[in-house]
Write a protein that holds these residues in place. Structure first.
Motif, PDB file in Angstrom:
ATOM      1  N   ARG A 256      48.177  11.730  41.799  1.00  0.00           N
ATOM      2  CA  ARG A 256      48.495  12.435  43.037  1.00  0.00           C
ATOM      3  C   ARG A 256      48.498  11.438  44.186  1.00  0.00           C
ATOM      4  NH1 ARG A 256      48.578  17.682  42.408  1.00  0.00           N
ATOM      5  NH2 ARG A 256      48.010  18.415  44.456  1.00  0.00           N
ATOM      6  N   VAL A 257      49.348  11.702  45.151  1.00  0.00           N
ATOM      7  CA  VAL A 257      49.366  10.911  46.388  1.00  0.00           C
ATOM      8  C   VAL A 257      48.732  11.775  47.465  1.00  0.00           C
ATOM      9  CG1 VAL A 257      50.837   9.828  48.132  1.00  0.00           C
ATOM     10  CG2 VAL A 257      51.427   9.630  45.704  1.00  0.00           C
ATOM     11  N   VAL A 258      47.741  11.200  48.144  1.00  0.00           N
ATOM     12  CA  VAL A 258      46.994  11.919  49.170  1.00  0.00           C
ATOM     13  C   VAL A 258      47.434  11.394  50.533  1.00  0.00           C
ATOM     14  CG1 VAL A 258      44.713  12.488  50.057  1.00  0.00           C
ATOM     15  CG2 VAL A 258      45.053  12.220  47.586  1.00  0.00           C
ATOM     16  N   LEU A 259      47.967  12.285  51.355  1.00  0.00           N
ATOM     17  CA  LEU A 259      48.392  11.945  52.716  1.00  0.00           C
ATOM     18  C   LEU A 259      47.299  12.407  53.666  1.00  0.00           C
ATOM     19  CD1 LEU A 259      50.793  10.984  54.570  1.00  0.00           C
ATOM     20  CD2 LEU A 259      51.424  13.375  54.708  1.00  0.00           C
ATOM     21  N   THR A 260      46.780  11.484  54.470  1.00  0.00           N
ATOM     22  CA  THR A 260      45.710  11.808  55.413  1.00  0.00           C
ATOM     23  C   THR A 260      46.180  11.486  56.818  1.00  0.00           C
ATOM     24  OG1 THR A 260      44.061  11.252  53.730  1.00  0.00           O
ATOM     25  CG2 THR A 260      43.287  11.421  55.998  1.00  0.00           C
ATOM     26  N   ARG A 261      46.119  12.497  57.682  1.00  0.00           N
ATOM     27  CA  ARG A 261      46.447  12.332  59.108  1.00  0.00           C
ATOM     28  C   ARG A 261      45.142  12.459  59.860  1.00  0.00           C
ATOM     29  NH1 ARG A 261      46.920  11.352  63.771  1.00  0.00           N
ATOM     30  NH2 ARG A 261      48.444  12.224  65.220  1.00  0.00           N
ATOM     31  N   TYR A 262      44.698  11.355  60.456  1.00  0.00           N
ATOM     32  CA  TYR A 262      43.390  11.339  61.112  1.00  0.00           C
ATOM     33  C   TYR A 262      43.445  12.013  62.472  1.00  0.00           C
ATOM     34  CZ  TYR A 262      42.008   8.368  57.332  1.00  0.00           C
ATOM     35  OH  TYR A 262      41.740   7.898  56.075  1.00  0.00           O
TER      36      TYR A 262
ATOM     37  N   VAL B  62      44.188  16.619  55.357  1.00  0.00           N
ATOM     38  CA  VAL B  62      44.483  15.980  54.079  1.00  0.00           C
ATOM     39  C   VAL B  62      45.406  16.886  53.255  1.00  0.00           C
ATOM     40  CG1 VAL B  62      43.490  15.071  51.943  1.00  0.00           C
ATOM     41  CG2 VAL B  62      42.247  14.824  54.099  1.00  0.00           C
ATOM     42  N   ALA B  63      46.482  16.303  52.738  1.00  0.00           N
ATOM     43  CA  ALA B  63      47.408  17.010  51.849  1.00  0.00           C
ATOM     44  C   ALA B  63      47.598  16.157  50.607  1.00  0.00           C
ATOM     45  CB  ALA B  63      48.749  17.239  52.536  1.00  0.00           C
ATOM     46  N   ALA B  64      47.436  16.762  49.430  1.00  0.00           N
ATOM     47  CA  ALA B  64      47.613  16.036  48.169  1.00  0.00           C
ATOM     48  C   ALA B  64      48.850  16.582  47.463  1.00  0.00           C
ATOM     49  CB  ALA B  64      46.380  16.196  47.295  1.00  0.00           C
ATOM     50  N   ARG B  65      49.676  15.670  46.959  1.00  0.00           N
ATOM     51  CA  ARG B  65      50.909  16.044  46.268  1.00  0.00           C
ATOM     52  C   ARG B  65      50.993  15.297  44.944  1.00  0.00           C
ATOM     53  NH1 ARG B  65      52.623  20.414  48.508  1.00  0.00           N
ATOM     54  NH2 ARG B  65      54.684  20.039  47.652  1.00  0.00           N
ATOM     55  N   ALA B  66      51.643  15.903  43.957  1.00  0.00           N
ATOM     56  CA  ALA B  66      51.891  15.217  42.692  1.00  0.00           C
ATOM     57  C   ALA B  66      52.758  13.993  42.961  1.00  0.00           C
ATOM     58  CB  ALA B  66      52.570  16.150  41.709  1.00  0.00           C
TER      59      ALA B  66
ATOM     60  N   LEU C 211      45.904   5.756  61.761  1.00  0.00           N
ATOM     61  CA  LEU C 211      46.337   7.096  62.166  1.00  0.00           C
ATOM     62  C   LEU C 211      46.795   7.916  60.965  1.00  0.00           C
ATOM     63  CD1 LEU C 211      48.473   6.003  65.246  1.00  0.00           C
ATOM     64  CD2 LEU C 211      46.156   6.948  65.278  1.00  0.00           C
ATOM     65  N   LEU C 212      47.296   7.221  59.929  1.00  0.00           N
ATOM     66  CA  LEU C 212      47.884   7.875  58.769  1.00  0.00           C
ATOM     67  C   LEU C 212      47.671   6.991  57.546  1.00  0.00           C
ATOM     68  CD1 LEU C 212      49.871  10.245  57.891  1.00  0.00           C
ATOM     69  CD2 LEU C 212      51.701   8.587  58.245  1.00  0.00           C
ATOM     70  N   THR C 213      47.319   7.608  56.415  1.00  0.00           N
ATOM     71  CA  THR C 213      47.228   6.857  55.164  1.00  0.00           C
ATOM     72  C   THR C 213      47.915   7.615  54.039  1.00  0.00           C
ATOM     73  OG1 THR C 213      45.096   7.823  54.518  1.00  0.00           O
ATOM     74  CG2 THR C 213      45.013   5.760  55.769  1.00  0.00           C
ATOM     75  N   LEU C 214      48.430   6.842  53.088  1.00  0.00           N
ATOM     76  CA  LEU C 214      48.943   7.370  51.822  1.00  0.00           C
ATOM     77  C   LEU C 214      48.142   6.655  50.745  1.00  0.00           C
ATOM     78  CD1 LEU C 214      51.579   8.325  53.401  1.00  0.00           C
ATOM     79  CD2 LEU C 214      52.750   7.781  51.301  1.00  0.00           C
ATOM     80  N   ARG C 215      47.434   7.432  49.940  1.00  0.00           N
ATOM     81  CA  ARG C 215      46.595   6.836  48.910  1.00  0.00           C
ATOM     82  C   ARG C 215      46.996   7.376  47.555  1.00  0.00           C
ATOM     83  NH1 ARG C 215      42.078   8.363  46.391  1.00  0.00           N
ATOM     84  NH2 ARG C 215      41.719  10.119  47.773  1.00  0.00           N
ATOM     85  N   CYS C 216      47.123   6.475  46.572  1.00  0.00           N
ATOM     86  CA  CYS C 216      47.432   6.865  45.201  1.00  0.00           C
ATOM     87  C   CYS C 216      46.127   7.046  44.450  1.00  0.00           C
ATOM     88  CB  CYS C 216      48.274   5.778  44.526  1.00  0.00           C
ATOM     89  SG  CYS C 216      48.336   5.951  42.729  1.00  0.00           S
ATOM     90  N   ASP C 217      45.935   8.215  43.874  1.00  0.00           N
ATOM     91  CA  ASP C 217      44.801   8.483  42.987  1.00  0.00           C
ATOM     92  C   ASP C 217      45.366   8.477  41.568  1.00  0.00           C
ATOM     93  OD1 ASP C 217      42.522   9.280  41.691  1.00  0.00           O
ATOM     94  OD2 ASP C 217      42.498  11.298  42.543  1.00  0.00           O
TER      95      ASP C 217
END
Length: 195
Positions: free
Chosen positions: A111-117, A148-152, A100-106
């Motif tokens: 940047r940390v990418v928060l994805t809400r499916y 999708v929201a990307a944050r530093a 349902l939700l992921t936090l991925r480090c690029d």
């Protein structure tokens, strides 16, 4: 020499004179008649008349709903999982097959990418025990739509998510609200991205 002796003698006399003060005057002793009479009983104080308490100004409705309602919601069923990947790491919440939700480090962009499916739109609102923050999000279509929201990686809200008391909430227009536990997987992804 004679002058200093006279001065010393005068100073000593002043000190002695100052110490010759008698005891303080005391109140006259009560007479026999006054001692035999009981003291009058103190009168009870009149009961204070009830005064209306001023009503405090209510908090704005959006602030009340945002700050208290989410904390009372039950946790969304599911668990967090963590996995190191090439170029970063990922934490997933929900069923393993379809999170349902992921936090991925690029790591490349830090940047940390928060994805809400789900098929949502607009900004995502992240609620923690520290407060609520709105993150701009981009809708992605396809077989598995998502916001999708990307944050530093240095964004302080990521720390608030990692250290929130018990849970965090992720709300987005068009999607069911998520209330997820604030487990260590969130902090691991954020720390991976800051390395």
């Amino acid at each position: 020499m004679r002058l200093s002796l006279t001065f010393a003698t005068a100073s000593s006399l002043l000190v002695l004179l100052a110490s010759c003060v008698g005891p303080p005057a005391s109140a006259p002793a009560p007479t026999r008649a006054a001692r035999a009479r009981p003291a009058p009983a103190p009168r009870p104080a009149p009961a204070p008349s009830p005064s209306p308490t001023p009503a405090s100004a209510p908090a704005p409705a959006t602030q009340v709903a945002a700050s208290t309602a989410w904390a009372d919601r039950p946790l969304t069923p599911g668990n967090w999982s963590y996995r190191a990947e090439q170029g970063g790491s990922i934490a997933r919440f929900g069923p393993p097959a379809q999170p349902l939700l992921t936090l991925r480090c690029d790591l490349a962009s830090q940047r940390v990418v928060l994805t809400r499916y789900g098929a949502g739109q607009g900004a995502m609102v992240i609620r923690t025990s520290y407060g609520a923050v709105s993150w701009p999000a981009t809708a992605q279509g396809g077989a598995q739509p998502a916001l999708v929201a990307a944050r530093a990686a240095s964004d302080a809200v990521l720390d608030q998510m990692a250290y929130s008391r018990g849970k965090i909430a992720v709300d987005a227009p068009g999607l069911a609200p998520l209330v997820v536990p604030a487990w260590a997987e969130i902090a691991r992804v954020v720390e991976d991205c800051r390395a």
